[in-house]
Design an enzyme around this catalytic site. Structure first.
Site, PDB file in Angstrom:
ATOM      1  N   CYS A   1       6.468  -2.735  -9.012  1.00  0.00           N
ATOM      2  CA  CYS A   1       6.269  -3.295  -7.671  1.00  0.00           C
ATOM      3  C   CYS A   1       5.881  -4.767  -7.731  1.00  0.00           C
ATOM      4  O   CYS A   1       6.363  -5.580  -6.944  1.00  0.00           O
ATOM      5  CB  CYS A   1       5.164  -2.541  -6.929  1.00  0.00           C
ATOM      6  SG  CYS A   1       5.317  -0.746  -6.922  1.00  0.00           S
ATOM      7  N   ASP A   2       4.972  -5.100  -8.648  1.00  0.00           N
ATOM      8  CA  ASP A   2       4.318  -6.413  -8.604  1.00  0.00           C
ATOM      9  C   ASP A   2       4.620  -7.332  -9.775  1.00  0.00           C
ATOM     10  O   ASP A   2       4.290  -8.515  -9.743  1.00  0.00           O
ATOM     11  CB  ASP A   2       2.794  -6.219  -8.532  1.00  0.00           C
ATOM     12  CG  ASP A   2       2.374  -5.407  -7.318  1.00  0.00           C
ATOM     13  OD1 ASP A   2       3.034  -5.531  -6.279  1.00  0.00           O
ATOM     14  OD2 ASP A   2       1.391  -4.657  -7.415  1.00  0.00           O
TER      15      ASP A   2
ATOM     16  N   CYS B   1       1.028  -1.016 -10.334  1.00  0.00           N
ATOM     17  CA  CYS B   1       2.479  -0.812 -10.332  1.00  0.00           C
ATOM     18  C   CYS B   1       3.188  -2.051 -10.852  1.00  0.00           C
ATOM     19  O   CYS B   1       3.375  -3.029 -10.124  1.00  0.00           O
ATOM     20  CB  CYS B   1       2.963  -0.472  -8.918  1.00  0.00           C
ATOM     21  SG  CYS B   1       4.746  -0.150  -8.831  1.00  0.00           S
TER      22      CYS B   1
END
Length: 295
Positions: free
Chosen positions: A119-120, A116
């Site tokens: 996300c990261d 992701c």
């Protein structure tokens, strides 16, 4: 054990649904599964769920029967025992990112390898370094473009000699000055210093030639698998296996069964959107239960 509302799943959608149901005095039961756990945010959501009156059970639901009411739920390893029952069910089991199971993947998962980018991607280990994205569809193009905000360069590894992405997304990616596409290329190994990813082994799918690529991050963009196997086909899904709900609601085809989070959302897949749809599922369940009591 009988409960008015059973929530299956322990992510942002499941716990948000639990909090709203608990605030409505429904005393919900949340089956979080044996593999539950994770971030500080999830720990706080769990604490809030319990504080409002949710019963959290650390067991996995392996089978359900949605053909009659009350609905039946069986816990993994205890399928021969009497099932739990519920008047309403909220399914919030999420979707699991497809992984490549490369040699070294387990060592560097979340230590340079992620599924992701949104996300990261902003994490310090991915800033001002070279990164790689695996995939040739719209998701890969979107993630590669997103990562250019942080990376010094983004390498996109495409198995074939063309993209599956739409022309608009593909052209945007191909024109980006910080993105290099490697055609007919697959990753074969993740290597590092034991703590962080440092390079990938690559293979040309046409010639078989092998080489190395120095990168500090690898992002998979090869799809997700919704966690619906335990439903055994009792609810309709789309061609990718995501649960179908009535647009604008969390209602499935079975009255009293609702779905929230990534198990029914293949577009956004973010914690905040999952939490929002978990709230929708709870409100829909609350309204449905109130309607049943008036019958």
């Amino acid at each position: 054990m009988h409960t008015k509302v059973a929530i299956i799943g322990s992510g942002p959608a499941g716990h948000t649904a639990a909090i709203y149901c608990a605030r409505a005095n429904l005393e919900p039961t949340l089956f979080e599964g044996f593999m539950a756990g994770g971030t500080e945010m999830m720990d706080k959501l769990r604490q809030q769920s319990e504080r409002f009156g949710t019963t959290v059970i650390t067991e996995t639901i392996s089978k359900v029967d949605l053909s009659a009411k009350p609905f039946k739920l069986w816990r993994e390893g205890n399928e021969a025992a009497e099932p739990d029952t519920a008047d309403a069910i909220i399914i919030a089991t999420g979707a699991t990112a497809r992984r490549m199971n490369l040699p070294g993947e387990e060592t560097y998962w979340q230590q340079g390898i992620s599924a992701c980018a949104v996300c990261d991607g902003a994490a310090p280990i991915f800033r001002n370094v070279e990164l790689a994205v695996v995939g040739g569809g719209d998701s890969a193009a979107e993630e590669a473009i997103y990562l250019t905000k942080y990376a010094s360069k983004v390498h996109v590894l495409v198995r074939r000699d063309k993209l599956r992405a739409s022309k608009v997304m593909g052209d945007r990616m191909l024109r980006h000055p910080k993105i290099q596409v490697h055609w007919n290329t697959v990753a074969t190994e993740a290597r590092g210093d034991g703590k962080l990813l440092k390079e990938l082994g690559l293979r040309d799918t046409q010639t078989g030639e092998e080489r190395s690529l120095a990168v500090n991050g690898l992002f998979y963009a090869i799809g997700h698998v919704p966690n619906t196997a335990f439903l055994e086909g009792q609810l309709p899904t789309d061609t990718d296996g995501y649960l179908l709900v009535t647009p604008g609601t969390s209602k499935t085809s079975v009255p009293g069964v609702f779905a929230g989070g990534d198990v029914q959302d293949k577009r956004y897949r973010q914690a905040v959107t999952a939490a929002g749809s978990g709230c929708m599922a709870a409100l829909d369940a609350i309204t449905w239960l109130e309607e049943q009591s008036d019958v």
